[in-house]
Design a protein around this motif. Sequence first.
Motif, PDB file in Angstrom:
ATOM      1  N   ILE A 380       0.842  -1.218   0.000  1.00  0.00           N
ATOM      2  CA  ILE A 380       0.000   0.000   0.000  1.00  0.00           C
ATOM      3  C   ILE A 380       0.871   1.260   0.000  1.00  0.00           C
ATOM      4  O   ILE A 380       0.622   2.197  -0.755  1.00  0.00           O
ATOM      5  CB  ILE A 380      -0.964   0.013   1.216  1.00  0.00           C
ATOM      6  N   ASN A 381       1.916   1.288   0.846  1.00  0.00           N
ATOM      7  CA  ASN A 381       2.764   2.492   0.940  1.00  0.00           C
ATOM      8  C   ASN A 381       3.476   2.778  -0.385  1.00  0.00           C
ATOM      9  O   ASN A 381       3.543   3.923  -0.834  1.00  0.00           O
ATOM     10  CB  ASN A 381       3.828   2.336   2.032  1.00  0.00           C
ATOM     11  N   GLY A 382       4.023   1.725  -0.997  1.00  0.00           N
ATOM     12  CA  GLY A 382       4.780   1.910  -2.238  1.00  0.00           C
ATOM     13  C   GLY A 382       3.913   1.886  -3.474  1.00  0.00           C
ATOM     14  O   GLY A 382       4.401   2.149  -4.581  1.00  0.00           O
ATOM     15  N   ASN A 383       2.613   1.551  -3.316  1.00  0.00           N
ATOM     16  CA  ASN A 383       1.662   1.449  -4.422  1.00  0.00           C
ATOM     17  C   ASN A 383       2.230   0.578  -5.547  1.00  0.00           C
ATOM     18  O   ASN A 383       2.285   0.978  -6.702  1.00  0.00           O
ATOM     19  CB  ASN A 383       1.305   2.854  -4.942  1.00  0.00           C
ATOM     20  N   ASP A 423       6.199  -0.704   5.804  1.00  0.00           N
ATOM     21  CA  ASP A 423       5.201  -0.810   4.731  1.00  0.00           C
ATOM     22  C   ASP A 423       4.098  -1.807   5.105  1.00  0.00           C
ATOM     23  O   ASP A 423       4.359  -2.810   5.761  1.00  0.00           O
ATOM     24  CB  ASP A 423       5.855  -1.272   3.424  1.00  0.00           C
ATOM     25  N   THR A 424       2.879  -1.502   4.659  1.00  0.00           N
ATOM     26  CA  THR A 424       1.738  -2.397   4.887  1.00  0.00           C
ATOM     27  C   THR A 424       1.542  -3.269   3.645  1.00  0.00           C
ATOM     28  O   THR A 424       1.495  -2.760   2.528  1.00  0.00           O
ATOM     29  CB  THR A 424       0.460  -1.577   5.159  1.00  0.00           C
ATOM     30  N   ILE A 425       1.432  -4.591   3.867  1.00  0.00           N
ATOM     31  CA  ILE A 425       1.335  -5.558   2.766  1.00  0.00           C
ATOM     32  C   ILE A 425      -0.045  -6.209   2.789  1.00  0.00           C
ATOM     33  O   ILE A 425      -0.495  -6.677   3.837  1.00  0.00           O
ATOM     34  CB  ILE A 425       2.411  -6.664   2.946  1.00  0.00           C
ATOM     35  N   VAL A 426      -0.737  -6.224   1.621  1.00  0.00           N
ATOM     36  CA  VAL A 426      -2.039  -6.905   1.505  1.00  0.00           C
ATOM     37  C   VAL A 426      -2.004  -7.817   0.275  1.00  0.00           C
ATOM     38  O   VAL A 426      -1.039  -7.811  -0.479  1.00  0.00           O
ATOM     39  CB  VAL A 426      -3.215  -5.899   1.402  1.00  0.00           C
ATOM     40  N   SER A 427      -3.074  -8.602   0.067  1.00  0.00           N
ATOM     41  CA  SER A 427      -3.037  -9.599  -1.020  1.00  0.00           C
ATOM     42  C   SER A 427      -3.142  -8.959  -2.405  1.00  0.00           C
ATOM     43  O   SER A 427      -2.525  -9.416  -3.348  1.00  0.00           O
ATOM     44  CB  SER A 427      -4.138 -10.636  -0.819  1.00  0.00           C
ATOM     45  N   SER A 428      -3.930  -7.883  -2.532  1.00  0.00           N
ATOM     46  CA  SER A 428      -4.074  -7.245  -3.851  1.00  0.00           C
ATOM     47  C   SER A 428      -4.606  -5.827  -3.672  1.00  0.00           C
ATOM     48  O   SER A 428      -5.072  -5.459  -2.591  1.00  0.00           O
ATOM     49  CB  SER A 428      -5.048  -8.035  -4.721  1.00  0.00           C
TER      50      SER A 428
END
Length: 758
Positions: A380-383, A423-428
């Motif tokens: 999310i942070n790095g888009n 950084d926040t990591i999500v599936s998609s």
Amino acid sequence: MCCSKIRAYLKRLKPRVPLGRSYSSLPGLVGNDIKSLRSVISPPIAKIRNIGIMAHIDAGKTTTTERILYYSGYTRSLGDVDDGDTVTDFMAQERERGITIQSAAVTFDWKGYRVNLIDTPGHVDFTLEVERCLRVLDGAVAVFDASAGVEAQTVTVWRQADKHKIPRICFLNKMDKTGASFKYAVESIREKLKAKPLLLQLPLGEGKAFKGVVDVVSKEKLLWNRQSEDGKDFERKPLLEMSDAELLKETTEARNDLIEQVADLDDEFADLVLGEFSENFDLLPAEKLQTAIHRVTLAQTAVPVLCGSALKNKGVQPLLDAITMYLPSPEERNYEFLQWYKDDLCALAFKVLHDKQRGPLVFLRIYSGIIKPQSAIYNINGNCTERISRLLLPFADQHIEIPSLTAGNIALTVGLKHTATGDTIVSSKSSALAAARRAEREGEKKHRQNNEAERLLLAGVEIPEPVFFCTIEPPSVARQPDLDYALKCLQREDPSLKVKLDPDSGQTVLCGMGELHIEIIHDRIKREYGLETYLGPLQVAYRETILNAVHATDTLDRTVGDKRHLVTVELEVKPIETSSVVPVIKYAASVSEDLPKVSQEAVENGIHSACLQGPLLGSPIQDVAITLHSLVIHPGTSTTMISACVSRCVQKALKKADKQVLEPLMNLEVTVTRDYLSPVLADLAQRRGTIQEIQTRQENKIVIGFVPLAEIMGYSTVLRTLTSGSATFALELCNYQAMNPQDQTTLLSRRSGLTQVL
């Protein structure tokens, strides 16, 4: 997973455990036991404990960690900080200095529980490492030196744990040390940390006489076998009226006090005590009391206190039992953002390491969902979308490959090239947008106005401003790209390290949190990247401000090719009362009405770039407000020219104003014996120090005060000389304060090379 797959997986796993030091096999991987293997990869969430060990430098964190690993069966020999063979201090610099710099994550099992343990540094230069790891913990063990009680860095780390609402238990280490005092240490927790200690253990003897502990909850004494070298053998005996009358009486009183304390803090337990056991507290089962202590610890209304000596191998197994019994599992912690992700993946990258063979290794704390190798994730942070190539279970600097990991665990991933700390990591991306919509609906229900991105992102790390800087040069111009690469990697690992280019000299400048921080970075570049770099002299990061309001106008008229660029700017620069690192930008009513967004961005870029270098020392400008009164732009003028004109006008205004240098002021705490107090105070007076108070801690005096950072360079060597090596000190940035005119004049003349050689 079928048996053939498991056998294939075991074959793949075997060569991955490096040789060099003997580690016992992973629990459950012996004899192709399917059930055990599954529990190794993804244990039930209620059985997971994510804990950190935090303390002041030299309280014995790393030694405690080593003992925990040994008793849990992960190491076959006892590591020692003094010998430089510990598991969690795996960097060469840590082993040489006997301090912990990076937070090593270690995974082990204890009595059916999975424990992810993070060993954090206690040195003030590495406070960011502590802050970074506390965000991913569910509980913490605060280790204290029983002879010193609460020390300066302990207070800092405790405050950080309060901020992240982390339940804690306290371990009073070094009970075998001369001058160790259980009573004093408990009292210092109560007074300095404003916490309510729950005494779950009492020591059997103090100092040289320390031989074991008394379990207050179960009224048993734990004695370690003197013949046992590693402390694995200990006896648990119930206290008897016949043999331990005095000790039994003391333990019963302590248990009754403990029951009353817990009853005051927990209503459910109070009802139980007043109902069934009001006549006789002795009949209260230990399990009921332990459950109530767990609830109280979780609510952070009190902290359980245990004691022992990690170096002498006493009291560590009961500490492990307390970790599994009193600290929360991931499902007991309430994270507000989880409701928006449902069961989708949500994880936080809390540390990045660079491995020569595997590239960047990213530590992830998984809050919800499942993570698998070869899966795509969205940052999310790095888009950006990246792919995880491999998934590992961290074991200090040993890593074991696994096929999947569930919520509550800490994973180590290979293949994430752009993910950085925090950084926040999500599936998609669609998962992130769905979570944002849920959060928005929830916000509307509660009438909250929140930034959509802020709700989605997990709490970032607050990176403190660097206070020291120095130039760094490669051995030759040809090696400059190698140095740039090394610094880029180190910055991803450590966000408190800043690197910038000096526009005048073209040199690379390192900015860090302290002398030790910059020294370690220099050392790592040499060892890990094979670069023999040269460091310039350490310099203090000053700031500048102005004392009065100033008006300035400027016109830039330039023809490039066949295009005419014409800009006229009129602005006012004035000081503000509130502390602000970036300039406060305002627009006059006549300007803001018809200013296009592109031009506004150009103006702001010009202002920010002008404030990076002040007129006195070239240091950043702070505590100023800039008001744009007029902006006339000729059609076809480029935004670069607008920025250049605004920047030049701001610099013109700053030069006209009365200027002031601000210097970093440090909180200082010196622990010194009475005999050496006078020379230490005299030395601090010469360093422009201000003494706030002098406290007494047993035989020692604690000097608390402020001192300018410029005066404290190399203080550790001077302090050792003054006190024959007996004193210690702790530093922490307090704020920036104005220099007096005389000191400012001396500094400016020294910088311009006009100081006389006396």
